[in-house]
Scaffold this motif. Structure first.
Motif, PDB file in Angstrom:
ATOM      1  N   HIS A 241       0.854  -1.193   0.000  1.00  0.00           N
ATOM      2  CA  HIS A 241       0.000   0.000   0.000  1.00  0.00           C
ATOM      3  C   HIS A 241       0.887   1.239   0.000  1.00  0.00           C
ATOM      4  O   HIS A 241       2.096   1.142   0.218  1.00  0.00           O
ATOM      5  N   ARG A 242       0.278   2.387  -0.223  1.00  0.00           N
ATOM      6  CA  ARG A 242       1.087   3.598  -0.284  1.00  0.00           C
ATOM      7  C   ARG A 242       0.371   4.771   0.374  1.00  0.00           C
ATOM      8  O   ARG A 242      -0.831   4.713   0.673  1.00  0.00           O
ATOM      9  N   PHE A 243       1.138   5.833   0.573  1.00  0.00           N
ATOM     10  CA  PHE A 243       0.598   7.114   1.020  1.00  0.00           C
ATOM     11  C   PHE A 243       0.662   8.070  -0.166  1.00  0.00           C
ATOM     12  O   PHE A 243       1.667   8.127  -0.875  1.00  0.00           O
ATOM     13  N   ASN A 244      -0.408   8.830  -0.373  1.00  0.00           N
ATOM     14  CA  ASN A 244      -0.484   9.701  -1.548  1.00  0.00           C
ATOM     15  C   ASN A 244      -0.008  11.126  -1.323  1.00  0.00           C
ATOM     16  O   ASN A 244       0.157  11.863  -2.291  1.00  0.00           O
ATOM     17  N   THR A 245       0.194  11.537  -0.063  1.00  0.00           N
ATOM     18  CA  THR A 245       0.587  12.914   0.204  1.00  0.00           C
ATOM     19  C   THR A 245       1.813  12.952   1.103  1.00  0.00           C
ATOM     20  O   THR A 245       1.776  12.475   2.235  1.00  0.00           O
ATOM     21  N   THR A 246       2.889  13.511   0.555  1.00  0.00           N
ATOM     22  CA  THR A 246       4.156  13.624   1.266  1.00  0.00           C
ATOM     23  C   THR A 246       4.736  15.008   1.006  1.00  0.00           C
ATOM     24  O   THR A 246       4.646  15.518  -0.113  1.00  0.00           O
ATOM     25  N   LYS A 247       5.334  15.604   2.037  1.00  0.00           N
ATOM     26  CA  LYS A 247       6.032  16.876   1.836  1.00  0.00           C
ATOM     27  C   LYS A 247       7.340  16.848   2.603  1.00  0.00           C
ATOM     28  O   LYS A 247       7.546  15.977   3.464  1.00  0.00           O
ATOM     29  N   GLY A 248       8.211  17.784   2.285  1.00  0.00           N
ATOM     30  CA  GLY A 248       9.471  17.842   3.016  1.00  0.00           C
ATOM     31  C   GLY A 248      10.582  18.422   2.177  1.00  0.00           C
ATOM     32  O   GLY A 248      10.372  18.930   1.078  1.00  0.00           O
ATOM     33  N   THR A 249      11.786  18.337   2.742  1.00  0.00           N
ATOM     34  CA  THR A 249      12.960  18.886   2.072  1.00  0.00           C
ATOM     35  C   THR A 249      14.136  17.925   2.183  1.00  0.00           C
ATOM     36  O   THR A 249      14.217  17.113   3.104  1.00  0.00           O
ATOM     37  N   ILE A 250      15.021  18.051   1.218  1.00  0.00           N
ATOM     38  CA  ILE A 250      16.292  17.342   1.223  1.00  0.00           C
ATOM     39  C   ILE A 250      17.377  18.389   1.024  1.00  0.00           C
ATOM     40  O   ILE A 250      17.295  19.206   0.098  1.00  0.00           O
ATOM     41  N   VAL A 251      18.353  18.403   1.908  1.00  0.00           N
ATOM     42  CA  VAL A 251      19.488  19.318   1.775  1.00  0.00           C
ATOM     43  C   VAL A 251      20.695  18.469   1.404  1.00  0.00           C
ATOM     44  O   VAL A 251      20.958  17.442   2.047  1.00  0.00           O
ATOM     45  N   TRP A 252      21.411  18.896   0.380  1.00  0.00           N
ATOM     46  CA  TRP A 252      22.542  18.110  -0.112  1.00  0.00           C
ATOM     47  C   TRP A 252      23.701  19.033  -0.408  1.00  0.00           C
ATOM     48  O   TRP A 252      23.552  20.043  -1.111  1.00  0.00           O
ATOM     49  N   ASP A 253      24.861  18.696   0.148  1.00  0.00           N
ATOM     50  CA  ASP A 253      26.100  19.409  -0.156  1.00  0.00           C
ATOM     51  C   ASP A 253      27.043  18.393  -0.772  1.00  0.00           C
ATOM     52  O   ASP A 253      27.680  17.612  -0.068  1.00  0.00           O
ATOM     53  N   ARG A 254      27.101  18.402  -2.089  1.00  0.00           N
ATOM     54  CA  ARG A 254      27.872  17.367  -2.784  1.00  0.00           C
ATOM     55  C   ARG A 254      29.361  17.480  -2.516  1.00  0.00           C
ATOM     56  O   ARG A 254      30.063  16.481  -2.474  1.00  0.00           O
ATOM     57  N   GLU A 255      29.866  18.717  -2.326  1.00  0.00           N
ATOM     58  CA  GLU A 255      31.297  18.896  -2.075  1.00  0.00           C
ATOM     59  C   GLU A 255      31.693  18.412  -0.684  1.00  0.00           C
ATOM     60  O   GLU A 255      32.697  17.743  -0.508  1.00  0.00           O
ATOM     61  N   ALA A 256      30.880  18.760   0.311  1.00  0.00           N
ATOM     62  CA  ALA A 256      31.185  18.377   1.693  1.00  0.00           C
ATOM     63  C   ALA A 256      30.742  16.954   2.009  1.00  0.00           C
ATOM     64  O   ALA A 256      31.059  16.421   3.072  1.00  0.00           O
ATOM     65  N   ARG A 257      29.984  16.347   1.091  1.00  0.00           N
ATOM     66  CA  ARG A 257      29.427  15.009   1.301  1.00  0.00           C
ATOM     67  C   ARG A 257      28.616  14.949   2.590  1.00  0.00           C
ATOM     68  O   ARG A 257      28.806  14.087   3.437  1.00  0.00           O
ATOM     69  N   THR A 258      27.680  15.877   2.665  1.00  0.00           N
ATOM     70  CA  THR A 258      26.748  15.904   3.791  1.00  0.00           C
ATOM     71  C   THR A 258      25.340  16.095   3.251  1.00  0.00           C
ATOM     72  O   THR A 258      25.154  16.505   2.103  1.00  0.00           O
ATOM     73  N   GLY A 259      24.375  15.818   4.085  1.00  0.00           N
ATOM     74  CA  GLY A 259      22.995  16.002   3.671  1.00  0.00           C
ATOM     75  C   GLY A 259      22.056  15.916   4.854  1.00  0.00           C
ATOM     76  O   GLY A 259      22.465  15.591   5.970  1.00  0.00           O
ATOM     77  N   ALA A 260      20.799  16.232   4.588  1.00  0.00           N
ATOM     78  CA  ALA A 260      19.760  16.148   5.609  1.00  0.00           C
ATOM     79  C   ALA A 260      18.428  15.887   4.921  1.00  0.00           C
ATOM     80  O   ALA A 260      18.178  16.393   3.830  1.00  0.00           O
ATOM     81  N   VAL A 261      17.597  15.091   5.576  1.00  0.00           N
ATOM     82  CA  VAL A 261      16.285  14.742   5.038  1.00  0.00           C
ATOM     83  C   VAL A 261      15.240  15.023   6.111  1.00  0.00           C
ATOM     84  O   VAL A 261      15.424  14.655   7.270  1.00  0.00           O
ATOM     85  N   ASP A 262      14.161  15.684   5.714  1.00  0.00           N
ATOM     86  CA  ASP A 262      13.055  15.979   6.633  1.00  0.00           C
ATOM     87  C   ASP A 262      11.761  15.736   5.863  1.00  0.00           C
ATOM     88  O   ASP A 262      11.414  16.508   4.958  1.00  0.00           O
ATOM     89  N   ILE A 263      11.073  14.646   6.191  1.00  0.00           N
ATOM     90  CA  ILE A 263       9.886  14.236   5.436  1.00  0.00           C
ATOM     91  C   ILE A 263       8.687  14.090   6.364  1.00  0.00           C
ATOM     92  O   ILE A 263       8.812  13.557   7.472  1.00  0.00           O
ATOM     93  N   THR A 264       7.536  14.554   5.890  1.00  0.00           N
ATOM     94  CA  THR A 264       6.278  14.385   6.621  1.00  0.00           C
ATOM     95  C   THR A 264       5.277  13.704   5.698  1.00  0.00           C
ATOM     96  O   THR A 264       5.038  14.164   4.579  1.00  0.00           O
ATOM     97  N   ILE A 265       4.693  12.609   6.183  1.00  0.00           N
ATOM     98  CA  ILE A 265       3.721  11.824   5.418  1.00  0.00           C
ATOM     99  C   ILE A 265       2.348  12.027   6.046  1.00  0.00           C
ATOM    100  O   ILE A 265       2.185  11.890   7.261  1.00  0.00           O
TER     101      ILE A 265
END
Length: 193
Positions: free
Chosen positions: A52-76
């Protein structure tokens, strides 16, 4: 003589700093809700694996390709659960499972992103379901970054999987007949702000 040397050294340092290429900064991407669908899969009495799935998701992804860092914040949005059958959607939203009346969202917030070379391969984070927060690692089975051909902006996409036990989130009714183990899989696309 020392004064001239110090002046020369300062000028050389300033010139080198100005000539150095600008360091890349973290980039923020907004979840594309039309192409992001978290899914969950479990065994139904051993007859079949239900997905099964959820049809509504929001959030952000932060990515720093040079520093090889990132962050994910998701709300379903848990009220957007889609089993393909309206009556069963209501059943899944009940107190025994998602309890959407009291917990209308599921959240995932990263604590670290792991890289293999330049590519992210896993995300450690905290998953909150029904007010219960537990550490969950998402393994990326794919990751892709390029300009979006339609939006004409930088974009990224990934597929991620994890295993959880629903009983650990106070949603274990009918286990083990309906499996306690649930596979989460998330297809995500995001476009740079």
């Amino acid at each position: 003589m020392n004064k001239r040397f110090a002046l020369f050294a300062s000028a050389a340092t300033l010139a080198a700093a100005l000539a150095a290429p600008a360091l890349a900064a973290p980039e923020t991407y907004v979840i594309d809700n039309t192409h992001t669908f978290p899914r969950f899969e479990y065994s139904h009495f051993g007859f079949s694996n239900q997905i099964h799935r959820f049809n509504t998701t929001k959030g952000t992804i932060v990515w720093d390709r040079e520093a090889r860092t990132g962050a994910v914040d998701i709300t379903i949005d848990t009220t957007s659960v889609d089993t393909g059958y309206a009556l069963f959607d209501e059943h899944i939203q009940g107190e025994d499972f998602l309890d959407t009346a009291n917990h209308p969202t599921i959240t995932y917030k990263s604590t670290a992103v792991r890289f293999d070379g330049d590519k992210p391969v896993a995300i450690d984070g905290e998953l909150t379901i029904k007010g219960v927060t537990r550490p969950v690692t998402l393994t990326l089975t794919s990751f892709h970054s390029m300009p979006h051909p339609m939006a004409r902006k930088p974009a990224l996409g990934a597929n991620a999987v994890a295993q959880i036990k629903r009983s650990e989130f106070n949603a274990g009714k009918f286990a083990p007949n309906v499996s306690d183990e649930v596979t989460l899989s998330i297809a995500v696309e995001a476009i740079q702000q």
